[in-house]
Design a protein around this motif. Structure first.
Motif, PDB file in Angstrom:
ATOM      1  N   THR A 162       2.770 -10.547  14.909  1.00 36.86           N
ATOM      2  CA  THR A 162       2.861  -9.387  15.798  1.00 36.86           C
ATOM      3  C   THR A 162       1.505  -8.699  15.935  1.00 36.86           C
ATOM      4  O   THR A 162       1.112  -8.305  17.042  1.00 36.86           O
ATOM      5  N   ALA A 163       0.785  -8.560  14.844  1.00 39.60           N
ATOM      6  CA  ALA A 163      -0.540  -7.934  14.883  1.00 39.60           C
ATOM      7  C   ALA A 163      -1.484  -8.728  15.776  1.00 39.60           C
ATOM      8  O   ALA A 163      -2.245  -8.142  16.554  1.00 39.60           O
ATOM      9  N   ASP A 164      -1.441 -10.049  15.683  1.00 37.40           N
ATOM     10  CA  ASP A 164      -2.266 -10.887  16.557  1.00 37.40           C
ATOM     11  C   ASP A 164      -1.915 -10.654  18.018  1.00 37.40           C
ATOM     12  O   ASP A 164      -2.794 -10.496  18.866  1.00 37.40           O
ATOM     13  N   LYS A 165      -0.629 -10.628  18.323  1.00 43.27           N
ATOM     14  CA  LYS A 165      -0.187 -10.425  19.706  1.00 43.27           C
ATOM     15  C   LYS A 165      -0.585  -9.050  20.237  1.00 43.27           C
ATOM     16  O   LYS A 165      -0.843  -8.893  21.423  1.00 43.27           O
ATOM     17  N   LEU A 166      -0.631  -8.059  19.353  1.00 41.81           N
ATOM     18  CA  LEU A 166      -1.021  -6.705  19.749  1.00 41.81           C
ATOM     19  C   LEU A 166      -2.537  -6.506  19.768  1.00 41.81           C
ATOM     20  O   LEU A 166      -3.019  -5.428  20.105  1.00 41.81           O
ATOM     21  N   GLY A 167      -3.286  -7.525  19.375  1.00 37.48           N
ATOM     22  CA  GLY A 167      -4.737  -7.406  19.349  1.00 37.48           C
ATOM     23  C   GLY A 167      -5.235  -6.594  18.173  1.00 37.48           C
ATOM     24  O   GLY A 167      -6.195  -5.838  18.301  1.00 37.48           O
ATOM     25  N   LEU A 168      -4.563  -6.737  17.016  1.00 38.08           N
ATOM     26  CA  LEU A 168      -4.955  -6.042  15.793  1.00 38.08           C
ATOM     27  C   LEU A 168      -5.383  -7.082  14.753  1.00 38.08           C
ATOM     28  O   LEU A 168      -4.702  -7.302  13.751  1.00 38.08           O
ATOM     29  N   PRO A 169      -6.533  -7.707  14.967  1.00 37.13           N
ATOM     30  CA  PRO A 169      -6.937  -8.813  14.094  1.00 37.13           C
ATOM     31  C   PRO A 169      -7.181  -8.412  12.646  1.00 37.13           C
ATOM     32  O   PRO A 169      -6.896  -9.175  11.735  1.00 37.13           O
ATOM     33  N   HIS A 170      -7.696  -7.206  12.435  1.00 36.44           N
ATOM     34  CA  HIS A 170      -7.970  -6.780  11.061  1.00 36.44           C
ATOM     35  C   HIS A 170      -6.670  -6.663  10.270  1.00 36.44           C
ATOM     36  O   HIS A 170      -6.602  -7.081   9.115  1.00 36.44           O
ATOM     37  N   LEU A 171      -5.654  -6.109  10.890  1.00 39.26           N
ATOM     38  CA  LEU A 171      -4.352  -5.996  10.241  1.00 39.26           C
ATOM     39  C   LEU A 171      -3.796  -7.377   9.925  1.00 39.26           C
ATOM     40  O   LEU A 171      -3.291  -7.609   8.826  1.00 39.26           O
ATOM     41  N   ALA A 172      -3.903  -8.285  10.870  1.00 45.36           N
ATOM     42  CA  ALA A 172      -3.388  -9.642  10.656  1.00 45.36           C
ATOM     43  C   ALA A 172      -4.060 -10.309   9.460  1.00 45.36           C
ATOM     44  O   ALA A 172      -3.416 -11.025   8.697  1.00 45.36           O
ATOM     45  N   GLU A 173      -5.348 -10.044   9.287  1.00 45.81           N
ATOM     46  CA  GLU A 173      -6.096 -10.672   8.196  1.00 45.81           C
ATOM     47  C   GLU A 173      -5.862  -9.994   6.848  1.00 45.81           C
ATOM     48  O   GLU A 173      -5.996 -10.634   5.806  1.00 45.81           O
ATOM     49  N   THR A 174      -5.555  -8.711   6.854  1.00 47.16           N
ATOM     50  CA  THR A 174      -5.573  -7.953   5.601  1.00 47.16           C
ATOM     51  C   THR A 174      -4.239  -7.308   5.230  1.00 47.16           C
ATOM     52  O   THR A 174      -4.211  -6.433   4.360  1.00 47.16           O
ATOM     53  N   ILE A 175      -3.143  -7.744   5.818  1.00 44.90           N
ATOM     54  CA  ILE A 175      -1.856  -7.103   5.554  1.00 44.90           C
ATOM     55  C   ILE A 175      -1.496  -7.137   4.064  1.00 44.90           C
ATOM     56  O   ILE A 175      -0.972  -6.164   3.529  1.00 44.90           O
ATOM     57  N   ASN A 176      -1.812  -8.221   3.382  1.00 46.01           N
ATOM     58  CA  ASN A 176      -1.491  -8.287   1.948  1.00 46.01           C
ATOM     59  C   ASN A 176      -2.275  -7.242   1.150  1.00 46.01           C
ATOM     60  O   ASN A 176      -1.735  -6.625   0.230  1.00 46.01           O
ATOM     61  N   GLU A 177      -3.536  -7.028   1.520  1.00 43.36           N
ATOM     62  CA  GLU A 177      -4.358  -6.014   0.851  1.00 43.36           C
ATOM     63  C   GLU A 177      -3.800  -4.620   1.121  1.00 43.36           C
ATOM     64  O   GLU A 177      -3.719  -3.785   0.216  1.00 43.36           O
ATOM     65  N   PHE A 178      -3.412  -4.372   2.363  1.00 46.99           N
ATOM     66  CA  PHE A 178      -2.835  -3.068   2.706  1.00 46.99           C
ATOM     67  C   PHE A 178      -1.565  -2.805   1.923  1.00 46.99           C
ATOM     68  O   PHE A 178      -1.365  -1.701   1.405  1.00 46.99           O
ATOM     69  N   THR A 179      -0.689  -3.782   1.831  1.00 51.50           N
ATOM     70  CA  THR A 179       0.570  -3.564   1.120  1.00 51.50           C
ATOM     71  C   THR A 179       0.339  -3.391  -0.379  1.00 51.50           C
ATOM     72  O   THR A 179       1.023  -2.595  -1.023  1.00 51.50           O
ATOM     73  N   ARG A 180      -0.642  -4.095  -0.934  1.00 47.18           N
ATOM     74  CA  ARG A 180      -0.968  -3.921  -2.347  1.00 47.18           C
ATOM     75  C   ARG A 180      -1.449  -2.500  -2.605  1.00 47.18           C
ATOM     76  O   ARG A 180      -1.001  -1.833  -3.543  1.00 47.18           O
ATOM     77  N   ARG A 181      -2.363  -2.019  -1.751  1.00 44.94           N
ATOM     78  CA  ARG A 181      -2.879  -0.656  -1.893  1.00 44.94           C
ATOM     79  C   ARG A 181      -1.759   0.370  -1.749  1.00 44.94           C
ATOM     80  O   ARG A 181      -1.718   1.359  -2.486  1.00 44.94           O
ATOM     81  N   ALA A 182      -0.868   0.135  -0.806  1.00 42.35           N
ATOM     82  CA  ALA A 182       0.250   1.064  -0.591  1.00 42.35           C
ATOM     83  C   ALA A 182       1.182   1.086  -1.796  1.00 42.35           C
ATOM     84  O   ALA A 182       1.641   2.152  -2.214  1.00 42.35           O
ATOM     85  N   ASP A 183       1.450  -0.085  -2.363  1.00 44.50           N
ATOM     86  CA  ASP A 183       2.297  -0.148  -3.557  1.00 44.50           C
ATOM     87  C   ASP A 183       1.665   0.593  -4.726  1.00 44.50           C
ATOM     88  O   ASP A 183       2.331   1.363  -5.415  1.00 44.50           O
ATOM     89  N   GLU A 184       0.376   0.348  -4.948  1.00 45.69           N
ATOM     90  CA  GLU A 184      -0.323   0.992  -6.061  1.00 45.69           C
ATOM     91  C   GLU A 184      -0.340   2.510  -5.913  1.00 45.69           C
ATOM     92  O   GLU A 184      -0.210   3.240  -6.897  1.00 45.69           O
ATOM     93  N   ALA A 185      -0.511   2.986  -4.686  1.00 45.17           N
ATOM     94  CA  ALA A 185      -0.585   4.429  -4.440  1.00 45.17           C
ATOM     95  C   ALA A 185       0.795   5.039  -4.194  1.00 45.17           C
ATOM     96  O   ALA A 185       0.895   6.252  -3.985  1.00 45.17           O
ATOM     97  N   LYS A 186       1.818   4.191  -4.210  1.00 45.54           N
ATOM     98  CA  LYS A 186       3.190   4.646  -3.943  1.00 45.54           C
ATOM     99  C   LYS A 186       3.262   5.450  -2.646  1.00 45.54           C
ATOM    100  O   LYS A 186       3.818   6.554  -2.588  1.00 45.54           O
TER     101      LYS A 186
END
Length: 64
Positions: free
Chosen positions: A12-36
């Motif tokens: 979905t991120a690729d289709k929306l033209g959000l390449p950074h999100l597509a590449e880094t979603i795992n990093e974002f979710t890890r950071r979100a989990d750690e910061a609750k």
């Protein structure tokens, strides 16, 4: 985050033209989990990072 959900977000991120999100979603979710983080904070993080990447890309192209 399940692998299926991650793949769906990447697609979905690729289709929306959000390449950074597509590449880094795992990093974002890890950071979100750690910061609750809540959903709104997570969304704010993702959108802010994507905008920063776009602005940086635009700035670099302007220097050329």
């Amino acid at each position: 985050m399940s692998e299926l959900t991650g793949n769906r977000i990447r697609t979905t991120a690729d289709k929306l033209g959000l390449p950074h999100l597509a590449e880094t979603i795992n990093e974002f979710t890890r950071r979100a989990d750690e910061a609750k983080m809540g959903y709104l904070d997570f969304l704010d993080l993702v959108l802010s990072e994507e905008l920063a990447v776009r602005d940086d890309r635009r700035f670099r192209q302007g220097l050329r």
